[in-house]
Motif scaffolding. Structure first.
Motif, PDB file in Angstrom:
ATOM      1  N   ALA A  82       0.865  -1.293  -0.109  1.00  0.00           N
ATOM      2  CA  ALA A  82       0.075   0.075  -0.033  1.00  0.00           C
ATOM      3  C   ALA A  82       0.725   1.313  -0.056  1.00  0.00           C
ATOM      4  O   ALA A  82       0.540   2.263  -0.723  1.00  0.00           O
ATOM      5  N   MET A  83       1.888   1.161   0.849  1.00  0.00           N
ATOM      6  CA  MET A  83       2.704   2.285   1.047  1.00  0.00           C
ATOM      7  C   MET A  83       3.452   2.690  -0.351  1.00  0.00           C
ATOM      8  O   MET A  83       3.225   4.150  -0.752  1.00  0.00           O
ATOM      9  N   VAL A  84       3.732   1.852  -1.288  1.00  0.00           N
ATOM     10  CA  VAL A  84       4.321   2.069  -2.727  1.00  0.00           C
ATOM     11  C   VAL A  84       3.249   3.030  -3.404  1.00  0.00           C
ATOM     12  O   VAL A  84       3.708   4.268  -3.812  1.00  0.00           O
ATOM     13  N   PRO A  85       2.073   2.652  -3.728  1.00  0.00           N
ATOM     14  CA  PRO A  85       1.185   3.455  -4.587  1.00  0.00           C
ATOM     15  C   PRO A  85       0.739   4.810  -3.939  1.00  0.00           C
ATOM     16  O   PRO A  85       0.460   5.912  -4.391  1.00  0.00           O
ATOM     17  N   MET A  86       0.485   4.755  -2.506  1.00  0.00           N
ATOM     18  CA  MET A  86       0.138   6.079  -1.848  1.00  0.00           C
ATOM     19  C   MET A  86       1.352   6.867  -2.062  1.00  0.00           C
ATOM     20  O   MET A  86       0.963   7.934  -1.907  1.00  0.00           O
ATOM     21  N   ASN A  87       2.406   6.514  -1.925  1.00  0.00           N
ATOM     22  CA  ASN A  87       3.642   7.539  -2.065  1.00  0.00           C
ATOM     23  C   ASN A  87       4.049   7.790  -3.579  1.00  0.00           C
ATOM     24  O   ASN A  87       4.221   9.326  -3.703  1.00  0.00           O
ATOM     25  N   PHE A  88       3.809   6.940  -4.555  1.00  0.00           N
ATOM     26  CA  PHE A  88       4.479   7.352  -5.805  1.00  0.00           C
ATOM     27  C   PHE A  88       3.462   7.248  -6.897  1.00  0.00           C
ATOM     28  O   PHE A  88       3.949   7.678  -7.934  1.00  0.00           O
ATOM     29  N   LEU A  89       2.390   6.805  -6.613  1.00  0.00           N
ATOM     30  CA  LEU A  89       1.142   6.719  -7.796  1.00  0.00           C
ATOM     31  C   LEU A  89       0.569   8.038  -7.653  1.00  0.00           C
ATOM     32  O   LEU A  89      -0.546   8.203  -7.083  1.00  0.00           O
ATOM     33  N   GLN A  90       1.039   9.050  -8.661  1.00  0.00           N
ATOM     34  CA  GLN A  90       0.586  10.089  -8.614  1.00  0.00           C
ATOM     35  C   GLN A  90      -0.893  10.016  -9.596  1.00  0.00           C
ATOM     36  O   GLN A  90      -0.984   9.331 -10.440  1.00  0.00           O
ATOM     37  N   PRO A  91      -1.709  11.231  -9.500  1.00  0.00           N
ATOM     38  CA  PRO A  91      -2.997  11.262 -10.285  1.00  0.00           C
ATOM     39  C   PRO A  91      -2.456  11.515 -11.964  1.00  0.00           C
ATOM     40  O   PRO A  91      -1.612  12.454 -12.005  1.00  0.00           O
ATOM     41  N   GLY A  92      -3.016  10.890 -12.724  1.00  0.00           N
ATOM     42  CA  GLY A  92      -2.878  11.129 -13.949  1.00  0.00           C
ATOM     43  C   GLY A  92      -1.631   9.949 -14.586  1.00  0.00           C
ATOM     44  O   GLY A  92      -1.106   9.951 -15.634  1.00  0.00           O
ATOM     45  N   GLY A 101       2.714 -14.249  -9.538  1.00  0.00           N
ATOM     46  CA  GLY A 101       2.337 -15.070  -8.465  1.00  0.00           C
ATOM     47  C   GLY A 101       1.407 -14.430  -7.237  1.00  0.00           C
ATOM     48  O   GLY A 101       0.854 -13.470  -7.479  1.00  0.00           O
ATOM     49  N   ALA A 102       1.498 -15.251  -5.940  1.00  0.00           N
ATOM     50  CA  ALA A 102       0.371 -14.615  -5.009  1.00  0.00           C
ATOM     51  C   ALA A 102       0.664 -13.584  -4.523  1.00  0.00           C
ATOM     52  O   ALA A 102      -0.025 -12.855  -4.144  1.00  0.00           O
ATOM     53  N   TRP A 103       2.188 -13.274  -4.170  1.00  0.00           N
ATOM     54  CA  TRP A 103       2.341 -12.032  -3.660  1.00  0.00           C
ATOM     55  C   TRP A 103       2.312 -10.753  -4.597  1.00  0.00           C
ATOM     56  O   TRP A 103       2.077  -9.943  -4.170  1.00  0.00           O
ATOM     57  N   ALA A 104       2.797 -11.038  -5.775  1.00  0.00           N
ATOM     58  CA  ALA A 104       2.523  -9.878  -6.881  1.00  0.00           C
ATOM     59  C   ALA A 104       1.022  -9.716  -7.005  1.00  0.00           C
ATOM     60  O   ALA A 104       0.863  -8.313  -7.177  1.00  0.00           O
ATOM     61  N   LYS A 109      -3.376  -5.799  -5.936  1.00  0.00           N
ATOM     62  CA  LYS A 109      -4.963  -5.471  -5.588  1.00  0.00           C
ATOM     63  C   LYS A 109      -4.752  -4.327  -4.558  1.00  0.00           C
ATOM     64  O   LYS A 109      -5.771  -3.459  -4.421  1.00  0.00           O
ATOM     65  N   GLU A 110      -3.899  -4.130  -4.046  1.00  0.00           N
ATOM     66  CA  GLU A 110      -3.712  -2.699  -3.040  1.00  0.00           C
ATOM     67  C   GLU A 110      -3.369  -1.635  -3.818  1.00  0.00           C
ATOM     68  O   GLU A 110      -3.855  -0.586  -3.470  1.00  0.00           O
TER      69      GLU A 110
END
Length: 362
Positions: A82-92, A101-104, A109-110
Motif C-alpha cells: 500500500a505504501m508504494v502506490p500511496m507515495n508514488f502513484l500520482q494522479p494521471g 504469483g500470489a504475492w505480486a 490489489k492494494e
C-alpha cells in the motif's frame, strides 16, 4: 545443540545457529550495560550505535551506492504493497506491475485502491509456474514505476535477471531472496523486504529507497506512511522494532564472516542443487513445479504422484526431524525453503531422505 531440527520453514525461517547463540549470550546484558537491548531507549547511544552499524553493514554487503537511504519500518511487505502506490502513484500516472504469483497479485490489489494500474507482464496463464518475460516490456509514457516480485515464495519461482526500465523507477519486493545473491542496486528506485526469511526475525521491514524518489512523492499521505518521514528521522520517528534490528545486525555480521554475497550465492546454489538434482533424477517420482529456467534457489516446490503420497512424505519427514515441508495451503504439494541460514548439511539430509523415500515407495 545436536537436537536442532532441519528447518525448511518459509518464514519466519531458519536463523544461523551462531547468531542465535550470540543473541542468547547478550540477551540479559547487552555489551556490558546491565540491561537487555530490548530494555533501553531507542534514543540511547548504545542503541543508536547498533542502528547505524546495521545500516552501514547492509550498504557494504549489498553494495548500495551513494544516493540511497536504508530504512527500518514495520508492517511487513504487505504494508509496502500500500505504501508504494500511496507515495508514488500520482494522479494521471499508472503503476505498472509484473504479475508473477500470489504475492505480486496482492501488491496489485492494494495498488488498485489508490490509482490506475496496468499489468506489464504476466505468467497467470501458466499458473505462475514460471516468471513473466520482462525482456520486451512496453510501458505507458505515464508509468510512475514498474513493480516486480523477485521471488515468489508460494509458487517457488525467481527472477533470473532484472529489466532496464530507463527513466521509469524499478521497485522490487525482495522479501524472499534479498542477500541471497548480489544484484545491481543502482537499477532500482526502491527495494523492500520483510526480514523474516534472509535478514532476521519478523517485526522489521528493510526499505532501500533512492533519494530522488522522495522529491516526487505524494505529500497528502498520513505521516507514518510517508517514506520521507522515516528518511528525515533516520527510521527513528517512532519507537523502532529495536530487537529485530539488532538481530539483523548479527545476521549481517554472520554474512560478512561467510565471505559476503558471492560466497553465499555459491553455497545457496550448491545446496539447492542437491534437492533439484534429486527431483530431476527420480524418474518421475518427484516433479518440480516450476519451469527449470524460473526455479528459485530459495523455495523449492515439488509434487509427488498422488496427494496420499505427499501426506505420507510430510508425515515421515516430520518424524525424521524435518520441519516446514508442506506446501502453502493455497497450492498444496511440498516446499523446501533453503534460505541463507539453512545449512548445506540440512539440504544433504533432505536429499538423502527423498532418495530413501522414493526407493521405498516408487
Amino acid at each position: 545443540m545436536g537436537n536442532r531440527a532441519y528447518n525448511f520453514n518459509a518464514g519466519p525461517a531458519a536463523l544461523p545457529l551462531e547468531v542465535l547463540e550470540q543473541a542468547q549470550q547478550e540477551f540479559v546484558d547487552f555489551r556490558g550495560i546491565g540491561m537487555s537491548i530490548m530494555e533501553i531507549s531507542h534514543r540511547s547511544a548504545q542503541y543508536e550505535q547498533v542502528h547505524q552499524e546495521t545500516q552501514n553493514l547492509l550498504k557494504e554487503l549489498f553494495n548500495i551506492p551513494q544516493g540511497y537511504k536504508v530504512l527500518f519500518l514495520t508492517g511487513g511487505a504487505s504494508t509496502q504493497f500500500a505504501m508504494v502506490p500511496m507515495n508514488f502513484l500520482q494522479p494521471g500516472s499508472v503503476g505498472a506491475y509484473s504479475l508473477s504469483g500470489a504475492w505480486a497479485d496482492k501488491a496489485i490489489k492494494e495498488a488498485k485502491l489508490f490509482g490506475e494500474t496496468v499489468i506489464a507482464a504476466s505468467s497467470k496463464e501458466q499458473k505462475y509456474m514460471r516468471m513473466p518475460d520482462l525482456s520486451n516490456l512496453s510501458l505507458p509514457e505515464n508509468t510512475a514505476y514498474l513493480h516486480v516480485t523477485s521471488n515468489e515464495t508460494i509458487e517457488g519461482s525467481q527472477l533470473q535477471s532484472y529489466p532496464d526500465t530507463g527513466n521509469i523507477p524499478l521497485i522490487a519486493d525482495m522479501s524472499s531472496d534479498i542477500l541471497s545473491r548480489q544484484v545491481d542496486v543502482s537499477k532500482f528506485g526502491m527495494i523492500y523486504a520483510g526480514a523474516q526469511k534472509n535478514l532476521g526475525p519478523s517485526g522489521v521491514t528493510v526499505v532501500i529507497v533512492r533519494e530522488d524518489m522522495l522529491e516526487k512523492a505524494n505529500q497528502s499521505v498520513p505521516t507514518m506512511l510517508r517514506y520521507d518521514t522515516h528518511v528525515k528521522n533516520d527510521s527513528l520517528y517512532n519507537t523502532p522494532p529495536s530487537y529485530s534490528i539488532y538481530m539483523i545486525n548479527l545476521v549481517l555480521q554472520w554474512i560478512k564472516r561467510q565471505g559476503g554475497l558471492d560466497v553465499l550465492s555459491k553455497i545457496n546454489r550448491d545446496k539447492t542443487s542437491l534437492i533439484y538434482d534429486t527431483i530431476d533424477n527420480s524418474a518421475g517420482f518427484y516433479k518440480g513445479c516450476v519451469d527449470v529456467d524460473s526455479r528459485s534457489i530459495m523455495n523449492i516446490t515439488f509434487r509427488l504422484q498422488t496427494e496420499e503420497l505427499e501426506k505420507q512424505f510430510a508425515k515421515e519427514s516430520e518424524q525424521q526431524g524435518f520441519v516446514g515441508l508442506k506446501g502453502h495451503r493455497s497450492v498444496g504439494g511440498l516446499r523446501a525453503s533453503t534460505y541463507n541460514a539453512v545449512p548445506y548439511e540440512s539440504c544433504k539430509a533432505l536429499a538423502d531422505f527423498m532418495n530413501d523415500f522414493s526407493k521405498r515407495n516408487g
